[in-house]
Design a protein around this motif. Sequence first.
Motif, PDB file in Angstrom:
ATOM      1  N   LYS A 107      24.427  33.367  -3.500  1.00  0.00           N
ATOM      2  CA  LYS A 107      25.481  34.370  -3.579  1.00  0.00           C
ATOM      3  C   LYS A 107      25.912  34.477  -5.030  1.00  0.00           C
ATOM      4  N   GLN A 108      26.823  35.378  -5.281  1.00  0.00           N
ATOM      5  CA  GLN A 108      27.313  35.623  -6.634  1.00  0.00           C
ATOM      6  C   GLN A 108      28.770  35.209  -6.733  1.00  0.00           C
ATOM      7  N   TYR A 109      29.143  34.609  -7.875  1.00  0.00           N
ATOM      8  CA  TYR A 109      30.557  34.361  -8.118  1.00  0.00           C
ATOM      9  C   TYR A 109      30.966  34.965  -9.443  1.00  0.00           C
ATOM     10  N   SER A 110      32.240  35.251  -9.557  1.00  0.00           N
ATOM     11  CA  SER A 110      32.773  35.994 -10.695  1.00  0.00           C
ATOM     12  C   SER A 110      33.671  35.112 -11.554  1.00  0.00           C
ATOM     13  N   CYS A 159      16.426  43.058  -3.467  1.00  0.00           N
ATOM     14  CA  CYS A 159      15.730  41.967  -4.143  1.00  0.00           C
ATOM     15  C   CYS A 159      14.682  42.485  -5.113  1.00  0.00           C
ATOM     16  N   ASP A 160      14.666  41.906  -6.302  1.00  0.00           N
ATOM     17  CA  ASP A 160      13.572  42.130  -7.230  1.00  0.00           C
ATOM     18  C   ASP A 160      12.665  40.911  -7.108  1.00  0.00           C
ATOM     19  N   THR A 161      11.713  40.979  -6.209  1.00  0.00           N
ATOM     20  CA  THR A 161      10.852  39.829  -5.919  1.00  0.00           C
ATOM     21  C   THR A 161       9.902  39.493  -7.060  1.00  0.00           C
ATOM     22  N   SER A 178      25.903  33.073 -11.401  1.00  0.00           N
ATOM     23  CA  SER A 178      26.813  33.873 -12.216  1.00  0.00           C
ATOM     24  C   SER A 178      26.496  35.349 -11.980  1.00  0.00           C
ATOM     25  N   GLU A 179      27.426  36.213 -12.320  1.00  0.00           N
ATOM     26  CA  GLU A 179      27.196  37.656 -12.139  1.00  0.00           C
ATOM     27  C   GLU A 179      25.931  38.109 -12.861  1.00  0.00           C
ATOM     28  N   THR A 180      25.720  37.604 -14.069  1.00  0.00           N
ATOM     29  CA  THR A 180      24.550  38.003 -14.860  1.00  0.00           C
ATOM     30  C   THR A 180      23.254  37.537 -14.205  1.00  0.00           C
ATOM     31  N   ALA A 181      23.220  36.298 -13.746  1.00  0.00           N
ATOM     32  CA  ALA A 181      22.016  35.763 -13.105  1.00  0.00           C
ATOM     33  C   ALA A 181      21.722  36.492 -11.797  1.00  0.00           C
ATOM     34  N   PHE A 182      22.758  36.711 -11.000  1.00  0.00           N
ATOM     35  CA  PHE A 182      22.587  37.416  -9.727  1.00  0.00           C
ATOM     36  C   PHE A 182      22.052  38.826  -9.981  1.00  0.00           C
ATOM     37  N   GLY A 183      22.639  39.509 -10.947  1.00  0.00           N
ATOM     38  CA  GLY A 183      22.217  40.871 -11.264  1.00  0.00           C
ATOM     39  C   GLY A 183      20.769  40.965 -11.731  1.00  0.00           C
ATOM     40  N   ILE A 221      18.241  39.397 -10.542  1.00  0.00           N
ATOM     41  CA  ILE A 221      17.289  39.377  -9.428  1.00  0.00           C
ATOM     42  C   ILE A 221      17.691  40.282  -8.278  1.00  0.00           C
ATOM     43  N   ALA A 222      18.913  40.860  -8.342  1.00  0.00           N
ATOM     44  CA  ALA A 222      19.364  41.722  -7.237  1.00  0.00           C
ATOM     45  C   ALA A 222      20.077  42.981  -7.714  1.00  0.00           C
ATOM     46  N   GLY A 223      20.001  43.279  -8.978  1.00  0.00           N
ATOM     47  CA  GLY A 223      20.666  44.480  -9.484  1.00  0.00           C
ATOM     48  C   GLY A 223      22.171  44.394  -9.309  1.00  0.00           C
ATOM     49  N   SER A 224      22.790  45.523  -9.051  1.00  0.00           N
ATOM     50  CA  SER A 224      24.248  45.555  -8.927  1.00  0.00           C
ATOM     51  C   SER A 224      24.717  45.320  -7.491  1.00  0.00           C
TER      52      SER A 224
END
Length: 140
Positions: free
Chosen positions: A36-39, A92-94, A118-123, A125-128
């Motif tokens: 998951k993503q955290y901010s 997902c960007d597989t 982190s938001e940057t790491a999540f983004g 591999i999964a965009g916005s």
Amino acid sequence: MIKTLRLLLQCLLLPLYFFIFSDFFFFCQADVGTAKQYSPPYLPTECFANDASQFPPNNFFAAAGDGVWDNGASCGRQYLVRCVSATAPSICDTSTTIQVKIVDIAPSTFSGTTIVLSETAFGAIAGSATGVLNVEFQQV
């Protein structure tokens, strides 16, 4: 002459085979979990308190869930992470694998999550998108 050509061809193709199959063999040894993503705010962290230099320059860092935390031994560890599927289709960007550094323990609100990015790491591999990702991960 034919033997020489065959040997030359094999030597030229070997690096190509390695390049094509290296991702496949890498993830044969990976673990599977959820992300998951955290901010922000990201400070203080359980691993390095208020030291802002703990974060990698690319901001690819994560908090470890119970299965990865290892009583704090995971602090500073690096993991390769790749999204394999998600709760929402097509997020997902597989094809992208990122390397993250563990800087914290996952907050209790993320109970049951393997790794919280982190938001940057999540983004990366999964965009916005938001939601739960199914990921493959392996310690570097």
